[in-house]
Design a protein around this motif. Structure first.
Motif, PDB file in Angstrom:
ATOM      1  N   PRO A   3      62.466  24.070  59.827  1.00 44.52           N
ATOM      2  CA  PRO A   3      62.650  23.382  58.858  1.00 44.52           C
ATOM      3  C   PRO A   3      62.711  22.397  59.629  1.00 44.52           C
ATOM      4  O   PRO A   3      63.970  22.624  60.487  1.00 44.52           O
ATOM      5  N   PHE A   4      62.666  21.147  59.757  1.00 42.00           N
ATOM      6  CA  PHE A   4      62.986  20.016  60.301  1.00 42.00           C
ATOM      7  C   PHE A   4      62.750  18.678  59.561  1.00 42.00           C
ATOM      8  O   PHE A   4      63.204  17.572  60.071  1.00 42.00           O
ATOM      9  N   ILE A   5      62.424  18.766  58.130  1.00 48.38           N
ATOM     10  CA  ILE A   5      62.784  17.844  57.445  1.00 48.38           C
ATOM     11  C   ILE A   5      64.023  16.943  56.949  1.00 48.38           C
ATOM     12  O   ILE A   5      64.177  17.758  55.620  1.00 48.38           O
ATOM     13  N   ARG A   6      64.700  15.975  57.444  1.00 46.72           N
ATOM     14  CA  ARG A   6      66.248  15.824  56.564  1.00 46.72           C
ATOM     15  C   ARG A   6      65.728  15.156  55.448  1.00 46.72           C
ATOM     16  O   ARG A   6      64.452  14.478  55.507  1.00 46.72           O
ATOM     17  N   ASN A   7      66.473  15.120  54.670  1.00 45.62           N
ATOM     18  CA  ASN A   7      66.498  14.980  53.611  1.00 45.62           C
ATOM     19  C   ASN A   7      66.113  13.577  53.300  1.00 45.62           C
ATOM     20  O   ASN A   7      64.835  12.766  52.617  1.00 45.62           O
ATOM     21  N   HIS A   8      66.551  11.863  54.156  1.00 40.23           N
ATOM     22  CA  HIS A   8      66.674  10.895  54.570  1.00 40.23           C
ATOM     23  C   HIS A   8      64.816  10.860  55.328  1.00 40.23           C
ATOM     24  O   HIS A   8      64.505  10.052  53.994  1.00 40.23           O
ATOM     25  N   GLN A   9      64.554  11.646  55.491  1.00 33.53           N
ATOM     26  CA  GLN A   9      63.059  11.679  56.414  1.00 33.53           C
ATOM     27  C   GLN A   9      62.111  11.757  55.026  1.00 33.53           C
ATOM     28  O   GLN A   9      60.466  11.393  54.653  1.00 33.53           O
ATOM     29  N   TYR A  10      62.533  12.506  54.598  1.00 29.07           N
ATOM     30  CA  TYR A  10      61.681  13.825  53.412  1.00 29.07           C
ATOM     31  C   TYR A  10      61.372  12.290  52.117  1.00 29.07           C
ATOM     32  O   TYR A  10      60.649  12.554  51.578  1.00 29.07           O
ATOM     33  N   ASN A  11      62.731  11.647  51.622  1.00 27.33           N
ATOM     34  CA  ASN A  11      62.536  10.657  51.373  1.00 27.33           C
ATOM     35  C   ASN A  11      61.377   9.113  51.552  1.00 27.33           C
ATOM     36  O   ASN A  11      60.728   8.926  50.811  1.00 27.33           O
ATOM     37  N   LEU A  12      61.871   8.999  52.706  1.00 25.25           N
ATOM     38  CA  LEU A  12      60.922   8.345  53.723  1.00 25.25           C
ATOM     39  C   LEU A  12      58.870   8.191  53.444  1.00 25.25           C
ATOM     40  O   LEU A  12      58.293   7.918  53.106  1.00 25.25           O
ATOM     41  N   ALA A  76      54.988  19.208  47.754  1.00 22.18           N
ATOM     42  CA  ALA A  76      55.038  20.406  47.922  1.00 22.18           C
ATOM     43  C   ALA A  76      54.845  21.366  48.977  1.00 22.18           C
ATOM     44  O   ALA A  76      55.647  22.351  49.391  1.00 22.18           O
ATOM     45  N   SER A  77      53.711  21.223  50.165  1.00 20.06           N
ATOM     46  CA  SER A  77      54.114  21.940  51.029  1.00 20.06           C
ATOM     47  C   SER A  77      55.009  21.245  52.107  1.00 20.06           C
ATOM     48  O   SER A  77      54.776  22.266  52.261  1.00 20.06           O
ATOM     49  N   LEU A  78      55.730  20.302  52.103  1.00 18.96           N
ATOM     50  CA  LEU A  78      56.786  19.831  52.421  1.00 18.96           C
ATOM     51  C   LEU A  78      58.040  20.696  52.303  1.00 18.96           C
ATOM     52  O   LEU A  78      59.161  20.794  53.075  1.00 18.96           O
ATOM     53  N   GLU A  79      58.387  21.193  50.974  1.00 12.55           N
ATOM     54  CA  GLU A  79      58.996  21.876  51.142  1.00 12.55           C
ATOM     55  C   GLU A  79      59.917  23.053  51.380  1.00 12.55           C
ATOM     56  O   GLU A  79      61.263  23.355  52.208  1.00 12.55           O
ATOM     57  N   THR A  80      59.295  23.285  52.308  1.00 10.47           N
ATOM     58  CA  THR A  80      59.012  24.836  53.119  1.00 10.47           C
ATOM     59  C   THR A  80      59.993  24.055  54.567  1.00 10.47           C
ATOM     60  O   THR A  80      60.640  24.384  55.405  1.00 10.47           O
ATOM     61  N   CYS A  81      59.899  22.924  54.847  1.00  7.38           N
ATOM     62  CA  CYS A  81      60.313  22.161  55.808  1.00  7.38           C
ATOM     63  C   CYS A  81      61.565  21.295  56.636  1.00  7.38           C
ATOM     64  O   CYS A  81      61.415  20.451  56.937  1.00  7.38           O
ATOM     65  N   ARG A  82      62.147  21.052  54.858  1.00  6.46           N
ATOM     66  CA  ARG A  82      62.963  21.069  54.884  1.00  6.46           C
ATOM     67  C   ARG A  82      64.004  21.484  54.857  1.00  6.46           C
ATOM     68  O   ARG A  82      64.432  22.130  54.830  1.00  6.46           O
ATOM     69  N   ILE A  83      65.177  20.606  55.571  1.00  6.73           N
ATOM     70  CA  ILE A  83      66.328  21.349  56.505  1.00  6.73           C
ATOM     71  C   ILE A  83      67.418  20.499  54.956  1.00  6.73           C
ATOM     72  O   ILE A  83      67.650  19.731  54.655  1.00  6.73           O
ATOM     73  N   PRO A  84      68.345  22.244  54.430  1.00  7.86           N
ATOM     74  CA  PRO A  84      68.796  21.997  53.268  1.00  7.86           C
ATOM     75  C   PRO A  84      70.682  21.102  54.418  1.00  7.86           C
ATOM     76  O   PRO A  84      70.972  21.491  55.726  1.00  7.86           O
ATOM     77  N   PHE A  85      71.142  20.852  53.660  1.00  9.45           N
ATOM     78  CA  PHE A  85      72.360  19.803  54.046  1.00  9.45           C
ATOM     79  C   PHE A  85      73.848  21.577  53.948  1.00  9.45           C
ATOM     80  O   PHE A  85      73.325  22.012  52.914  1.00  9.45           O
TER      81      PHE A  85
END
Length: 216
Positions: A3-12, A76-85
């Motif tokens: 995972p490499f996408i932080r929450n604020h990046q996903y929001n962007l 939806a495909s980005l979900e597995t790339c998101r970094i949990p806090f």
């Protein structure tokens, strides 16, 4: 891939997808749509300065899309790339606020940790707000007074118009010759609901600057 996408990046990413989807659905001039795609590419590339080529390719796939179902599948495909806090344990959180003997913590098990840039919760009885954030590689916690305004304003954290309150925290820095009674408070307006704030934040620089001013 890790995972490499932080929450604020996903929001962007979601914000840019929304702009492109709207342009594709409502704008007839292909040059304008292409301009929106180009701006999206610039914004997303800028948001991932340390991403690998492979990771950046995953993010930039959305630029070529055009229909609502395509955009939905892309997100939806980005979900597995998101970094949990990483909230830490209850014991670790309590250590961040050693002066609070009966600290009321949020329900950590109920949190959507992928949707968090900072952990924020209120103690309504004490009129306080608590914030936990990974600053410079370690979790830091600050507490402050939160005064509700019962009206909308611009949150300094997410830069959106929401229902805000005045958050005021005491800084830890002291002048060399300060008296024992010296204190300095820093305040700013922020979302009354941290869930809303975390859902809107696209840049962590404002909250990091605020925290640096308080803890250093």
């Amino acid at each position: 891939m890790q995972p490499f996408i932080r929450n604020h990046q996903y929001n962007l990413i979601k914000k840019q997808v929304g702009l492109l989807q709207q342009a594709c659905a409502t704008v007839a001039d292909p040059k304008i749509v292409e301009s929106v795609r180009s701006n999206m590419q610039f914004k997303l590339t800028e948001a991932f300065p340390e991403a690998s080529i492979e990771a950046l390719q995953i993010v930039l796939r959305g630029i070529e899309l055009g229909t609502a179902p395509e955009f939905q599948l892309y997100l939806a495909s980005l979900e597995t790339c998101r970094i949990p806090f990483e909230t830490g344990t209850e014991q670790q959180l309590k250590k961040l606020f050693p002066k609070i003997k009966k600290l009321k913590l949020p329900d950590l098990a109920a949190l959507d940790r992928k949707a968090i840039s900072y952990l924020g919760w209120s103690d309504i009885a004490a009129n306080k707000l608590f914030i936990v954030y990974p600053l410079d590689g370690r979790l830091v916690g600050i507490e402050g007074r939160f005064t509700a305004t019962n009206k909308k304003g611009t949150c300094f954290v997410c830069n959106r118009q929401t229902e805000v309150g005045l958050f005021t925290a005491l800084t830890k820095s002291r002048p060399a010759n300060a008296s024992p009674d010296y204190y300095k408070a820093i305040g700013n307006y922020m979302c009354a609901d941290s869930v809303v704030c975390n859902g809107n934040i696209t840049d962590t620089a404002p909250i990091e600057q605020f925290l640096n001013n308080v803890v250093k």
